[in-house]
Motif scaffolding. Structure first.
Motif, mmCIF file in Angstrom:
data_model
loop_
_atom_site.group_PDB
_atom_site.id
_atom_site.type_symbol
_atom_site.label_atom_id
_atom_site.label_comp_id
_atom_site.label_asym_id
_atom_site.label_seq_id
_atom_site.Cartn_x
_atom_site.Cartn_y
_atom_site.Cartn_z
ATOM 1 N N LEU A 268 41.726 -68.487 44.858
ATOM 2 C CA LEU A 268 42.408 -68.666 46.143
ATOM 3 C C LEU A 268 43.910 -68.886 46.016
ATOM 4 C CD1 LEU A 268 39.840 -70.939 48.007
ATOM 5 C CD2 LEU A 268 40.112 -68.466 48.141
ATOM 6 N N LEU A 269 44.377 -69.421 44.891
ATOM 7 C CA LEU A 269 45.771 -69.864 44.806
ATOM 8 C C LEU A 269 46.604 -69.035 43.839
ATOM 9 C CD1 LEU A 269 45.160 -73.728 44.753
ATOM 10 C CD2 LEU A 269 45.655 -72.254 46.714
ATOM 11 N N ALA A 270 46.216 -67.790 43.626
ATOM 12 C CA ALA A 270 46.948 -66.972 42.660
ATOM 13 C C ALA A 270 47.204 -65.584 43.230
ATOM 14 C CB ALA A 270 46.174 -66.881 41.354
ATOM 15 N N PHE A 271 48.231 -64.943 42.683
ATOM 16 C CA PHE A 271 48.587 -63.578 43.079
ATOM 17 C C PHE A 271 48.680 -62.735 41.815
ATOM 18 C CE2 PHE A 271 51.491 -60.110 43.855
ATOM 19 C CZ PHE A 271 51.121 -59.658 45.106
ATOM 20 N N THR B 60 28.622 -66.264 41.173
ATOM 21 C CA THR B 60 29.820 -66.234 42.011
ATOM 22 C C THR B 60 30.582 -67.528 41.767
ATOM 23 O OG1 THR B 60 28.756 -64.920 43.735
ATOM 24 C CG2 THR B 60 30.725 -66.150 44.371
ATOM 25 N N VAL B 61 31.856 -67.420 41.446
ATOM 26 C CA VAL B 61 32.670 -68.612 41.202
ATOM 27 C C VAL B 61 33.886 -68.571 42.111
ATOM 28 C CG1 VAL B 61 31.900 -68.962 38.835
ATOM 29 C CG2 VAL B 61 33.859 -67.490 39.270
ATOM 30 N N MET B 62 34.176 -69.708 42.735
ATOM 31 C CA MET B 62 35.372 -69.855 43.547
ATOM 32 C C MET B 62 36.293 -70.851 42.852
ATOM 33 S SD MET B 62 35.866 -71.109 47.497
ATOM 34 C CE MET B 62 35.068 -69.643 48.142
ATOM 35 N N ALA B 63 37.433 -70.380 42.380
ATOM 36 C CA ALA B 63 38.389 -71.235 41.688
ATOM 37 C C ALA B 63 39.336 -71.860 42.706
ATOM 38 C CB ALA B 63 39.165 -70.433 40.653
ATOM 39 N N LEU B 64 39.320 -73.175 42.768
ATOM 40 C CA LEU B 64 40.147 -73.893 43.735
ATOM 41 C C LEU B 64 41.480 -74.311 43.134
ATOM 42 C CD1 LEU B 64 37.322 -76.073 45.333
ATOM 43 C CD2 LEU B 64 38.223 -73.879 46.096
ATOM 44 N N ASP B 65 41.796 -73.792 41.959
ATOM 45 C CA ASP B 65 43.081 -74.071 41.334
ATOM 46 C C ASP B 65 43.654 -72.752 40.817
ATOM 47 O OD1 ASP B 65 41.356 -73.537 39.318
ATOM 48 O OD2 ASP B 65 41.600 -75.411 38.250
ATOM 49 N N ASN B 66 44.812 -72.816 40.215
ATOM 50 C CA ASN B 66 45.502 -71.596 39.759
ATOM 51 C C ASN B 66 45.168 -71.339 38.292
ATOM 52 O OD1 ASN B 66 47.154 -69.395 39.605
ATOM 53 N ND2 ASN B 66 49.063 -70.553 39.541
ATOM 54 N N ARG B 67 43.889 -71.159 37.985
ATOM 55 C CA ARG B 67 43.508 -70.922 36.601
ATOM 56 C C ARG B 67 43.550 -69.425 36.279
ATOM 57 N NH1 ARG B 67 38.163 -73.624 35.536
ATOM 58 N NH2 ARG B 67 38.875 -75.059 37.155
ATOM 59 N N GLN B 68 43.671 -69.122 35.023
ATOM 60 C CA GLN B 68 43.768 -67.737 34.591
ATOM 61 C C GLN B 68 42.388 -67.080 34.551
ATOM 62 O OE1 GLN B 68 46.397 -65.749 33.981
ATOM 63 N NE2 GLN B 68 47.670 -67.427 34.744
ATOM 64 N N PRO B 69 42.188 -66.002 35.302
ATOM 65 C CA PRO B 69 40.891 -65.310 35.283
ATOM 66 C C PRO B 69 40.501 -64.805 33.898
ATOM 67 C CG PRO B 69 42.179 -64.631 37.173
ATOM 68 C CD PRO B 69 43.092 -65.440 36.298
ATOM 69 N N SER B 70 41.491 -64.442 33.070
ATOM 70 C CA SER B 70 41.166 -63.966 31.730
ATOM 71 C C SER B 70 40.457 -65.057 30.931
ATOM 72 C CB SER B 70 42.434 -63.509 31.000
ATOM 73 O OG SER B 70 43.396 -64.558 30.972
ATOM 74 N N LYS B 71 40.926 -66.280 31.044
ATOM 75 C CA LYS B 71 40.268 -67.407 30.374
ATOM 76 C C LYS B 71 38.881 -67.643 30.975
ATOM 77 C CE LYS B 71 39.836 -71.254 27.974
ATOM 78 N NZ LYS B 71 39.459 -71.224 26.532
ATOM 79 N N LEU B 72 38.781 -67.511 32.292
ATOM 80 C CA LEU B 72 37.491 -67.681 32.954
ATOM 81 C C LEU B 72 36.492 -66.631 32.478
ATOM 82 C CD1 LEU B 72 35.649 -68.928 35.118
ATOM 83 C CD2 LEU B 72 36.754 -67.444 36.803
ATOM 84 N N PHE C 213 36.461 -59.040 42.491
ATOM 85 C CA PHE C 213 37.575 -59.921 42.173
ATOM 86 C C PHE C 213 38.441 -60.073 43.421
ATOM 87 C CE2 PHE C 213 41.737 -61.125 40.661
ATOM 88 C CZ PHE C 213 41.448 -62.092 39.719
ATOM 89 N N VAL C 214 38.506 -61.294 43.948
ATOM 90 C CA VAL C 214 39.248 -61.572 45.179
ATOM 91 C C VAL C 214 40.394 -62.519 44.854
ATOM 92 C CG1 VAL C 214 39.145 -62.532 47.496
ATOM 93 C CG2 VAL C 214 37.202 -61.242 46.595
ATOM 94 N N ALA C 215 41.625 -62.096 45.181
ATOM 95 C CA ALA C 215 42.817 -62.925 44.971
ATOM 96 C C ALA C 215 43.966 -62.272 45.713
ATOM 97 C CB ALA C 215 43.141 -63.043 43.484
ATOM 98 N N GLY C 216 45.123 -62.928 45.698
ATOM 99 C CA GLY C 216 46.313 -62.286 46.230
ATOM 100 C C GLY C 216 46.639 -61.068 45.379
ATOM 101 N N PHE C 217 46.945 -59.949 46.025
ATOM 102 C CA PHE C 217 47.054 -58.703 45.257
ATOM 103 C C PHE C 217 47.968 -57.737 45.984
ATOM 104 C CE2 PHE C 217 44.857 -54.549 44.051
ATOM 105 C CZ PHE C 217 45.436 -54.491 42.804
ATOM 106 N N GLY C 218 48.878 -57.107 45.236
ATOM 107 C CA GLY C 218 49.715 -56.092 45.842
ATOM 108 C C GLY C 218 49.755 -54.844 44.993
ATOM 109 N N ALA C 219 48.875 -53.929 45.247
ATOM 110 C CA ALA C 219 48.812 -52.689 44.450
ATOM 111 C C ALA C 219 48.549 -51.513 45.360
ATOM 112 C CB ALA C 219 47.727 -52.795 43.390
ATOM 113 N N ARG C 220 49.009 -50.353 44.948
ATOM 114 C CA ARG C 220 48.768 -49.144 45.713
ATOM 115 C C ARG C 220 47.368 -48.622 45.404
ATOM 116 N NH1 ARG C 220 53.463 -48.042 43.015
ATOM 117 N NH2 ARG C 220 52.344 -46.409 41.842
#
Length: 332
Positions: A258-261, A227-239, A285-292
């Motif tokens: 936490l800091l990305a959508f 489990t990883v918690m990213a405290l910056d706006n890094r790209q999940p694809s790179k992670l 995968f937990v982040a800001g998200f707006g999808a139907r």
């Protein structure tokens, strides 16, 4: 004269274990047999309670070794309170009595955790299997961990300090699960390197880049759950790319950014990176998200197409998708 019980004592104890805790005092007063059974059940697992009840309970444990010897699990949460020295000394006396303790969770306030509280463990005779503590990661805590060879699950929620935190290679030989919140590379390296750790929860800090993943990889066994918690706006694809290179046998992956959508098109682009995991079964995968809802279904199908071993997927809205009879279903 006490007659033999109509049922075996072990069965009576199982029955008492399933009673609401509020009813156990009444059973305790029934007779000497039920008193002994109820005391064992009542004190076996002492979970979080109000400060007043906690003080009363600790006083009993400190003054009644006959009761304290039944305690196997103890949870203390004083995170919302600044604790005075008298209460800490009471806690220490109680810890010295709970000789059968196997699971300990000790949470102090952020103010209290600025000081050394590992003296609380002086004189204890228990051997823990799990430990969760917010005490700062300093030399005193390391010294205590040296005395606990049976710990297999360790949660360090305290801050890393400039003081040395050093464990001998023989310490924590059974450690399989590590969770840290604020600890950085120096502490994690001491805890993980050369030990049979298979499950890890860590925080990613911008200044460390991905070096902390190399520290996690220093375990003597392949990492199966992370489990990883990213405290910056890094790209999940790179992670995902960095983790696939280091943890090829990963079975469960949980990512919190936490800091990305991300919209659903962005999440679809993660699919090729998931294909690099040959054994992955669970993804969160937990982040800001707006999808139907229908867009989530499309994401799930694409992720599974790229990674056929996936069985459960949890997307940012918290909806659980799982495979059943070859089809993906959402548990709302």
């Amino acid at each position: 004269m006490l007659l033999s019980p109509p049922l075996p004592v072990e069965l009576l104890e199982l029955i008492v274990e399933h009673l609401p805790q509020r009813d156990i005092p009444s059973v305790l007063r029934a007779n000497s047999l039920f008193h002994d059974i109820s005391v064992r059940v009542l004190y076996r697992d002492i979970l979080e309670m109000s400060p007043l009840k906690c003080v009363t309970c600790l006083s009993t444990l400190a003054s009644k070794p006959t009761h304290a010897r039944f305690v196997q699990r103890l949870q203390i949460d004083w995170s919302g309170h600044k604790v005075i020295g008298t209460l800490l000394r009471l806690l220490q006396r109680a810890l010295q009595q709970v000789k059968s303790l196997r699971h300990l969770s000790l949470e102090l306030s952020s103010q209290d955790n600025q000081f050394n509280f590992s003296w609380l463990f002086s004189g204890v005779q228990f051997s823990l299997h799990t430990l969760a503590t917010s005490a700062r990661c300093d030399g005193a805590l390391a010294e205590f961990l040296e005395t606990q060879p049976l710990i297999h699950e360790l949660s360090l929620r305290g801050f890393q300090t400039s003081m040395p935190f050093i464990l001998s290679p023989s310490a924590l030989p059974r450690l399989t699960s590590v969770r840290s919140v604020h600890a950085g590379i120096p502490v994690l390296e001491q805890v993980i390197r050369g030990r049979p750790v298979e499950a890890v929860s860590i925080s990613l800090f911008a200044e460390d880049g991905y070096a902390i993943l190399d520290t996690v990889r220093s375990s003597s066994r392949p990492i199966k759950r992370i489990t990883v918690m990213a405290l910056d706006n890094r790209q999940p694809s790179k992670l995902l790319l960095e983790m696939s290179e280091r943890f090829p046998q990963l079975e469960a992956l949980h990512v919190v950014v936490l800091l990305a959508f991300y919209d659903h098109q962005t999440l679809l682009t993660f699919a090729p990176f998931l294909s690099r995991f040959a054994h992955l079964r669970y993804v969160t995968f937990v982040a800001g998200f707006g999808a139907r809802f229908d867009e989530e279904g499309e994401i799930v199908k694409q992720w599974h197409k790229s990674c056929p071993t996936l069985k459960t997927i949890i997307l940012p809205k918290g909806q659980v998708w799982f495979e059943r009879d070859g089809k993906w279903t959402c548990s709302l």
